[in-house]
Design a protein around this motif. Structure first.
Motif, PDB file in Angstrom:
ATOM      1  N   LYS A   6     -14.554 -27.557 -57.145  1.00  0.00           N
ATOM      2  CA  LYS A   6     -15.154 -28.827 -56.348  1.00  0.00           C
ATOM      3  C   LYS A   6     -15.955 -28.565 -55.955  1.00  0.00           C
ATOM      4  O   LYS A   6     -16.450 -27.484 -54.607  1.00  0.00           O
ATOM      5  N   GLU A  33     -16.557 -30.477 -60.541  1.00  0.00           N
ATOM      6  CA  GLU A  33     -16.900 -31.815 -60.533  1.00  0.00           C
ATOM      7  C   GLU A  33     -17.159 -32.065 -59.037  1.00  0.00           C
ATOM      8  O   GLU A  33     -17.206 -30.912 -58.375  1.00  0.00           O
ATOM      9  N   VAL A  35     -17.362 -33.714 -56.003  1.00  0.00           N
ATOM     10  CA  VAL A  35     -16.359 -33.988 -54.660  1.00  0.00           C
ATOM     11  C   VAL A  35     -16.999 -34.880 -53.796  1.00  0.00           C
ATOM     12  O   VAL A  35     -16.791 -35.989 -53.632  1.00  0.00           O
ATOM     13  N   LYS A  83     -12.725 -29.781 -49.378  1.00  0.00           N
ATOM     14  CA  LYS A  83     -12.090 -29.439 -49.896  1.00  0.00           C
ATOM     15  C   LYS A  83     -13.342 -29.115 -50.930  1.00  0.00           C
ATOM     16  O   LYS A  83     -12.949 -28.515 -51.868  1.00  0.00           O
ATOM     17  N   VAL A  84     -14.702 -29.247 -50.571  1.00  0.00           N
ATOM     18  CA  VAL A  84     -15.432 -28.468 -51.496  1.00  0.00           C
ATOM     19  C   VAL A  84     -15.267 -26.682 -51.728  1.00  0.00           C
ATOM     20  O   VAL A  84     -15.017 -25.977 -50.950  1.00  0.00           O
TER      21      VAL A  84
END
Ligand code: GRF
Length: 216
Positions: A6, A33, A35, A83-84
């Motif tokens: 993330k 990805e 986020v 939640k990186v």
């Protein structure tokens, strides 16, 4: 395909590197990805790019905070909530404190439009041209407290032409920036990079070194 890393992208302007990351994440099996996209400036084209791609955006305007630390507390909170796992600075024009960088140590990377450690800071292309250097380029590196410092992940080399202006050189370097930022993210997400003695190293050199210098 295993779980995607993330990433959170921090921007302050045009967002062309953000765009290249977004395009990469759309390709088959890309291991990361986006986020969240966070901007410290409102009304920038980078935010429109993120919204068009339906990526959550957040504006944290630094002007609304009296202290740099308060701004960074908010930034840290938003990144954590999303939640990186990896922060990508992509034209983010705000100096971050040692405290923030420590919180994200080895989990925050930056792109700089020169072959670091040469030409740190602003006005990079002019200084490269005026130095008489024959090559410049761009660098993706892990962030450390000193500006434009930290273990180098990937660089791409661009020749400086005799008649180059800052703009013509910047344009050619930008093309390479858009190639190496996604590649750096991919290498990190697939755990190909380790940091030893202050240097970033490829664990399994799946890419020949020449491909890292001039990926295509
Ligand atoms: C890029 O040249 C990057 O290397 C530098 O700032 C510029 C940002 O451009 N740090 P963009 O916003 O990604 O188009």
């Amino acid at each position: 395909m295993s779980r995607k890393l993330k990433i959170g992208v921090l921007i302050s302007g045009r967002g062309s590197n953000l765009h290249s990351l977004i395009e990469a994440t759309k390709t088959n099996n890309f291991p990361a990805e986006i986020v969240i996209v966070i901007a410290n400036v409102p009304n920038i084209t980078g935010l429109e790019i993120a919204k068009k791609a339906r990526i959550p955006v957040q504006i944290i305007n630094h002007k609304n905070f009296n202290e740099r630390e308060f701004f960074e507390d908010e930034l840290h909170g938003v990144l954590t909530k999303a939640k990186v796992e990896l922060v990508c600075l992509a034209g983010f024009m705000r100096i971050l404190t040692d405290h923030f960088i420590d919180l994200w140590l080895d989990k925050i990377i930056n792109i700089h439009p020169s072959l670091l450690p040469s030409f740190k800071g602003l006005n990079t292309h002019n200084r490269a041209i005026e130095s008489g250097a024959k090559f410049s380029g761009c660098t993706i590196h892990f962030v450390r407290p000193e500006m434009d410092d930290g273990p180098i992940i990937i660089q791409a080399v661009v020749a400086i032409e005799q008649n180059d202006t800052s703009d013509t050189l910047a344009n050619r370097i930008l093309v390479e920036e858009h190639k190496i930022y996604p590649l750096a993210v991919k290498l990190i997400a697939t755990k190909q990079i380790s940091i030893r003695n202050g240097q970033a190293r490829l664990k399994n050199p799946i890419y020949p070194r020449s491909a890292l210098l001039n990926p295509c």
